[in-house]
Write a protein that holds these residues in place. Structure first.
Motif, PDB file in Angstrom:
ATOM      1  N   HIS A 168       0.839  -1.200   0.000  1.00 21.82           N
ATOM      2  CA  HIS A 168       0.000   0.000   0.000  1.00 21.82           C
ATOM      3  C   HIS A 168       0.876   1.252   0.000  1.00 21.82           C
ATOM      4  N   ASP A 169       0.220   2.405  -0.171  1.00 22.78           N
ATOM      5  CA  ASP A 169       0.923   3.694  -0.178  1.00 22.78           C
ATOM      6  C   ASP A 169       0.489   4.561   0.998  1.00 22.78           C
TER       7      ASP A 169
ATOM      8  N   GLN B   5      -2.715   4.555   2.042  1.00 19.85           N
ATOM      9  CA  GLN B   5      -4.178   4.555   1.986  1.00 19.85           C
ATOM     10  C   GLN B   5      -4.668   3.155   2.369  1.00 19.85           C
TER      11      GLN B   5
ATOM     12  N   THR C  12      -6.893   1.019   5.576  1.00 25.24           N
ATOM     13  CA  THR C  12      -7.631   0.960   6.842  1.00 25.24           C
ATOM     14  C   THR C  12      -6.785   0.150   7.813  1.00 25.24           C
TER      15      THR C  12
ATOM     16  N   GLY D 216      -8.732   1.683  -1.982  1.00 22.60           N
ATOM     17  CA  GLY D 216      -7.327   1.852  -1.598  1.00 22.60           C
ATOM     18  C   GLY D 216      -6.499   0.674  -2.052  1.00 22.60           C
ATOM     19  N   CYS D 217      -5.963  -0.090  -1.104  1.00 17.64           N
ATOM     20  CA  CYS D 217      -5.170  -1.280  -1.454  1.00 17.64           C
ATOM     21  C   CYS D 217      -6.016  -2.547  -1.415  1.00 17.64           C
TER      22      CYS D 217
ATOM     23  N   GLU E 117     -11.997   1.328  -7.261  1.00 21.41           N
ATOM     24  CA  GLU E 117     -10.853   2.210  -7.016  1.00 21.41           C
ATOM     25  C   GLU E 117     -10.412   2.829  -8.334  1.00 21.41           C
TER      26      GLU E 117
ATOM     27  N   HIS F 159      -7.646   5.089  -8.628  1.00 22.14           N
ATOM     28  CA  HIS F 159      -6.220   5.419  -8.637  1.00 22.14           C
ATOM     29  C   HIS F 159      -5.445   4.249  -9.243  1.00 22.14           C
TER      30      HIS F 159
ATOM     31  N   ARG G  24      -2.988   2.236  -7.006  1.00 22.78           N
ATOM     32  CA  ARG G  24      -3.683   1.454  -5.987  1.00 22.78           C
ATOM     33  C   ARG G  24      -4.408   0.254  -6.595  1.00 22.78           C
TER      34      ARG G  24
ATOM     35  N   GLY H  45     -13.618   5.775   0.866  1.00 26.33           N
ATOM     36  CA  GLY H  45     -13.223   6.987   0.171  1.00 26.33           C
ATOM     37  C   GLY H  45     -14.377   7.493  -0.670  1.00 26.33           C
TER      38      GLY H  45
END
Length: 410
Positions: A231-232, A234, A236, A262-263, A283, A285, A288, A328
């Motif tokens: 992950h980066d 982002q 939980t 996220g991831c 997602e 991004h 991600r 998100g």
């Protein structure tokens, strides 16, 4: 209306007609039409006046072809136990029970367990035919016994590599080919030492799992360590993830939307907790999305669907879920509205907020749809000079709400 079985599904093994009972032999001899794979049809000698129908390609046409002979005397030849990941199960869904008769012989799984001396009720069976082999990772644990139904002759070597990559190179593999027939073969070895070699396409691999020294196995019942995910940031975090999953409450067969994934941690944990469930990660991004794709493979849930687009547009046309997590997009117009509308009656919606703006959005939504607000603050002990002190993470606000059941109309 047909009141008796016109269709008989006959399980047949590598020993061919010799392994069939009198009832199965009689059904095959009396059949006007016999369906089956080319391998199965080759095991049953041709009968005068009898049609022999190999399976079509694509196989999805097979059911219509069989049902077109409804009312005639029809037999279907299948491997072993047709009700164990076999065509018998699919035909049973399409016919009234009184029209179908199933005559099984021992499955390759039963034969492999017998050869290994493993109680079958203690064995996890994992089909890899038409399914991702990465699912094996979900069931790895010290001492676990797995039976993997291979997709082809390449599967055993692929399985050995997967075990090594997961830290289970010390696991013992038992490869069986042509189980129950005159050409039955068996090969043993450790995953770490396994050398690719020619192998029959139809094979079963028994795995007695042993973790490499120092490996810490991953639980399916508690939240995974944060380090288990690529992950980066982002993500939980573990403690909040455990609280979130407790509110989402994974149940067999249910679908989760993980919005702003996220991831992919929530969707992955959902599937690890209940392997018969489904999950879709939404997602937008690009990096991600890559995290999600790699995390789902490594953590044994390749079935996690990925929608690489932005909500709420990405939500249109998706199957209605029984649970939704919004990690998100809370302040994006239309996201919560679409989620709440799509959620099935009786379903659960959970949303997490970390900023003042997203927390305000949750407060406003609670006023509209109800639910429970929970604020969580987690602190970790860290070195502080010669002593230790508490480092508190940003507090998280959780909204959890159950959608009311639809009222019946009297």
């Amino acid at each position: 209306m047909i009141n008796q079985a016109w269709l008989t599904v006959v399980g047949i093994g590598e020993d061919g007609p010799r392994g069939l009972g009198a009832e199965a032999r009689a059904a095959l001899a009396a059949a006007a039409v016999v369906f089956g794979g080319e391998r199965h049809l080759a095991l049953w000698p041709p009968q005068a006046g009898q049609q022999r129908r190999p399976w079509p390609r694509p196989f999805t046409q097979a059911y219509d072809q069989v049902l077109a002979h409804r009312g005639e005397r029809v037999c279907v030849l299948a491997s072993g136990d047709p009700m164990f990941y076999g065509i018998g199960s699919a035909l049973a869904e399409r016919l009234p029970r009184e029209e179908l008769r199933v005559l099984p012989v021992p499955s390759s799984m039963s034969l492999a367990a017998a050869r290994l001396g493993w109680p079958l009720q203690q064995v996890r069976v994992i089909p890899a035919h038409g399914r991702p082999l990465a699912r094996v990772a979900l069931y790895l644990a010290e001492g676990a016994r797995l039976l993997v139904l291979s997709a082809d002759g390449e599967t055993p070597a692929q399985l050995a590599r997967l075990l090594c990559a997961q830290g289970y190179g010390a696991s013992r593999l038992s490869l069986f080919a042509h189980l129950g027939g005159p050409d039955e073969r068996r090969r043993e070895g450790l995953a770490a030492d396994w050398e690719p070699s020619p192998c029959a396409a139809l094979n079963v691999v028994g795995v007695r799992c042993h973790a490499d020294p120092g490996l810490r196995p991953l639980s399916r019942r508690g939240a995974l360590p944060d380090a288990a995910f690529e992950h980066d940031g982002q993500l939980t975090k573990r403690d909040v993830r455990a609280l979130t999953l407790a509110r989402l409450a994974p149940r067999p067969g249910e679908l989760l939307w993980d919005v702003g994934a996220g991831c992919g941690s929530i969707g992955i944990e959902w599937l690890r907790a209940e392997s018969s469930a489904r999950a879709i990660a939404i997602e937008s991004h690009a990096e991600r999305c890559g995290f999600i794709a790699r995390n789902r493979e490594r953590l044994g849930v390749p079935g996690l669907e990925l929608v690489a687009s932005r909500a709420p547009q990405a939500l249109a046309g998706l199957d209605a879920p029984e649970a939704i997590f919004i990690g998100g997009g809370l302040t994006v117009e239309g996201v919560v509205e679409h989620c709440w509308q799509a959620l099935k009656p009786g379903g659960r919606l959970v949303a997490n907020a970390v900023t003042l703006q997203t927390e305000s959005a949750l407060v406003a939504w609670r006023a509209r749809i109800g639910g429970e607000l929970t604020r969580v603050s987690v602190a970790q002990a860290e070195p502080l000079g010669r002593f230790d002190g508490w480092r508190t993470a940003r507090p998280i606000t959780l909204l959890s709400v159950d959608k009311p059941l639809a009222r019946s109309v009297c």
